[in-house]
Write a protein that holds these residues in place. Sequence first.
Motif, PDB file in Angstrom:
ATOM      1  N   LYS A 150      17.801  37.636  47.027  1.00 28.67           N
ATOM      2  CA  LYS A 150      16.966  38.786  47.383  1.00 28.67           C
ATOM      3  C   LYS A 150      17.356  39.393  48.733  1.00 28.67           C
ATOM      4  O   LYS A 150      16.834  40.429  49.117  1.00 28.67           O
ATOM      5  CB  LYS A 150      15.497  38.393  47.389  1.00 28.67           C
ATOM      6  N   GLY A 151      18.252  38.730  49.455  1.00 24.54           N
ATOM      7  CA  GLY A 151      18.705  39.242  50.739  1.00 24.54           C
ATOM      8  C   GLY A 151      17.781  38.932  51.898  1.00 24.54           C
ATOM      9  O   GLY A 151      17.901  39.529  52.959  1.00 24.54           O
ATOM     10  N   TRP A 152      16.858  38.002  51.697  1.00 25.89           N
ATOM     11  CA  TRP A 152      15.933  37.646  52.770  1.00 25.89           C
ATOM     12  C   TRP A 152      16.616  36.820  53.834  1.00 25.89           C
ATOM     13  O   TRP A 152      16.247  36.899  55.019  1.00 25.89           O
ATOM     14  CB  TRP A 152      14.741  36.897  52.212  1.00 25.89           C
ATOM     15  N   ILE A 153      17.578  35.978  53.425  1.00 23.74           N
ATOM     16  CA  ILE A 153      18.431  35.229  54.341  1.00 23.74           C
ATOM     17  C   ILE A 153      19.859  35.316  53.805  1.00 23.74           C
ATOM     18  O   ILE A 153      20.062  35.573  52.614  1.00 23.74           O
ATOM     19  CB  ILE A 153      17.999  33.741  54.502  1.00 23.74           C
ATOM     20  N   SER A 154      20.823  35.098  54.662  1.00 19.74           N
ATOM     21  CA  SER A 154      22.227  35.157  54.244  1.00 19.74           C
ATOM     22  C   SER A 154      22.674  33.805  53.677  1.00 19.74           C
ATOM     23  O   SER A 154      22.001  32.784  53.866  1.00 19.74           O
ATOM     24  CB  SER A 154      23.113  35.525  55.430  1.00 19.74           C
ATOM     25  N   GLN A 155      23.812  33.814  53.024  1.00 22.47           N
ATOM     26  CA  GLN A 155      24.370  32.563  52.501  1.00 22.47           C
ATOM     27  C   GLN A 155      24.665  31.595  53.645  1.00 22.47           C
ATOM     28  O   GLN A 155      24.427  30.400  53.536  1.00 22.47           O
ATOM     29  CB  GLN A 155      25.641  32.839  51.695  1.00 22.47           C
ATOM     30  N   SER A 156      25.154  32.124  54.740  1.00 18.38           N
ATOM     31  CA  SER A 156      25.441  31.294  55.916  1.00 18.38           C
ATOM     32  C   SER A 156      24.166  30.649  56.456  1.00 18.38           C
ATOM     33  O   SER A 156      24.163  29.472  56.818  1.00 18.38           O
ATOM     34  CB  SER A 156      26.110  32.146  56.990  1.00 18.38           C
ATOM     35  N   GLU A 157      23.090  31.412  56.497  1.00 21.41           N
ATOM     36  CA  GLU A 157      21.814  30.874  56.965  1.00 21.41           C
ATOM     37  C   GLU A 157      21.286  29.814  55.991  1.00 21.41           C
ATOM     38  O   GLU A 157      20.767  28.783  56.413  1.00 21.41           O
ATOM     39  CB  GLU A 157      20.796  31.999  57.131  1.00 21.41           C
ATOM     40  N   TYR A 158      21.443  30.073  54.707  1.00 18.30           N
ATOM     41  CA  TYR A 158      21.074  29.086  53.679  1.00 18.30           C
ATOM     42  C   TYR A 158      21.820  27.782  53.929  1.00 18.30           C
ATOM     43  O   TYR A 158      21.218  26.707  53.911  1.00 18.30           O
ATOM     44  CB  TYR A 158      21.400  29.640  52.291  1.00 18.30           C
ATOM     45  N   ASP A 159      23.128  27.896  54.153  1.00 17.41           N
ATOM     46  CA  ASP A 159      23.949  26.705  54.403  1.00 17.41           C
ATOM     47  C   ASP A 159      23.475  25.947  55.637  1.00 17.41           C
ATOM     48  O   ASP A 159      23.399  24.711  55.623  1.00 17.41           O
ATOM     49  CB  ASP A 159      25.420  27.085  54.550  1.00 17.41           C
ATOM     50  N   ASP A 160      23.146  26.683  56.697  1.00 18.23           N
ATOM     51  CA  ASP A 160      22.661  26.058  57.938  1.00 18.23           C
ATOM     52  C   ASP A 160      21.333  25.336  57.705  1.00 18.23           C
ATOM     53  O   ASP A 160      21.138  24.208  58.158  1.00 18.23           O
ATOM     54  CB  ASP A 160      22.470  27.099  59.042  1.00 18.23           C
ATOM     55  N   ILE A 161      20.418  26.002  57.010  1.00 18.43           N
ATOM     56  CA  ILE A 161      19.084  25.435  56.797  1.00 18.43           C
ATOM     57  C   ILE A 161      19.158  24.217  55.886  1.00 18.43           C
ATOM     58  O   ILE A 161      18.576  23.166  56.184  1.00 18.43           O
ATOM     59  CB  ILE A 161      18.129  26.498  56.217  1.00 18.43           C
ATOM     60  N   THR A 162      19.873  24.336  54.779  1.00 20.92           N
ATOM     61  CA  THR A 162      19.906  23.233  53.817  1.00 20.92           C
ATOM     62  C   THR A 162      20.746  22.057  54.306  1.00 20.92           C
ATOM     63  O   THR A 162      20.688  20.979  53.706  1.00 20.92           O
ATOM     64  CB  THR A 162      20.379  23.708  52.428  1.00 20.92           C
ATOM     65  N   ALA A 163      21.485  22.232  55.378  1.00 15.96           N
ATOM     66  CA  ALA A 163      22.207  21.109  55.983  1.00 15.96           C
ATOM     67  C   ALA A 163      21.245  20.205  56.758  1.00 15.96           C
ATOM     68  O   ALA A 163      21.555  19.053  57.025  1.00 15.96           O
ATOM     69  CB  ALA A 163      23.313  21.620  56.905  1.00 15.96           C
ATOM     70  N   LEU A 164      20.067  20.736  57.088  1.00 17.06           N
ATOM     71  CA  LEU A 164      19.045  19.955  57.787  1.00 17.06           C
ATOM     72  C   LEU A 164      18.361  19.023  56.786  1.00 17.06           C
ATOM     73  O   LEU A 164      18.374  19.258  55.582  1.00 17.06           O
ATOM     74  CB  LEU A 164      17.998  20.891  58.402  1.00 17.06           C
ATOM     75  N   THR A 165      17.723  17.992  57.293  1.00 15.39           N
ATOM     76  CA  THR A 165      16.965  17.079  56.446  1.00 15.39           C
ATOM     77  C   THR A 165      15.718  17.792  55.952  1.00 15.39           C
ATOM     78  O   THR A 165      14.958  18.352  56.745  1.00 15.39           O
ATOM     79  CB  THR A 165      16.579  15.813  57.223  1.00 15.39           C
ATOM     80  N   ARG A 166      15.528  17.772  54.630  1.00 16.52           N
ATOM     81  CA  ARG A 166      14.373  18.435  54.026  1.00 16.52           C
ATOM     82  C   ARG A 166      13.162  17.512  54.100  1.00 16.52           C
ATOM     83  O   ARG A 166      13.257  16.319  53.844  1.00 16.52           O
ATOM     84  CB  ARG A 166      14.666  18.769  52.563  1.00 16.52           C
ATOM     85  N   GLY A 167      12.003  18.080  54.441  1.00 18.78           N
ATOM     86  CA  GLY A 167      10.763  17.323  54.487  1.00 18.78           C
ATOM     87  C   GLY A 167      10.325  16.889  53.092  1.00 18.78           C
ATOM     88  O   GLY A 167      10.932  17.274  52.089  1.00 18.78           O
ATOM     89  N   ASP A 168       9.252  16.125  53.039  1.00 17.60           N
ATOM     90  CA  ASP A 168       8.835  15.570  51.745  1.00 17.60           C
ATOM     91  C   ASP A 168       7.430  16.013  51.315  1.00 17.60           C
ATOM     92  O   ASP A 168       6.766  15.318  50.553  1.00 17.60           O
ATOM     93  CB  ASP A 168       8.928  14.055  51.774  1.00 17.60           C
ATOM     94  N   ALA A 169       6.987  17.178  51.759  1.00 20.43           N
ATOM     95  CA  ALA A 169       5.665  17.669  51.358  1.00 20.43           C
ATOM     96  C   ALA A 169       5.589  17.855  49.850  1.00 20.43           C
ATOM     97  O   ALA A 169       4.593  17.503  49.220  1.00 20.43           O
ATOM     98  CB  ALA A 169       5.333  18.977  52.069  1.00 20.43           C
ATOM     99  N   TYR A 170       6.649  18.402  49.252  1.00 20.74           N
ATOM    100  CA  TYR A 170       6.741  18.579  47.806  1.00 20.74           C
ATOM    101  C   TYR A 170       8.097  18.046  47.367  1.00 20.74           C
ATOM    102  O   TYR A 170       9.098  18.278  48.041  1.00 20.74           O
ATOM    103  CB  TYR A 170       6.662  20.053  47.402  1.00 20.74           C
TER     104      TYR A 170
END
Length: 55
Positions: free
Chosen positions: A31-51
């Motif tokens: 949808k263009g809300w974030i870039s692919q590069s930003e996606y890569d940066d964010i998903t490289a972080l440890t994801r929380g476990d709320a869901y």
Amino acid sequence: MENRSVLYGFFEDCWINGTVLTKEMRNAVQKGWISQSEYDDITALTRGDAYPDQE
């Protein structure tokens, strides 16, 4: 300072908390809300476990 998408911080916080799914993150890129590069940066972080992630 890097030029980030307006919603970068929101998606980063949601990822760290575990309140956004991987498929929702991919949708945000499509949808263009974030870039692919930003996606890569964010998903490289440890994801929380709320869901559990449903890919």
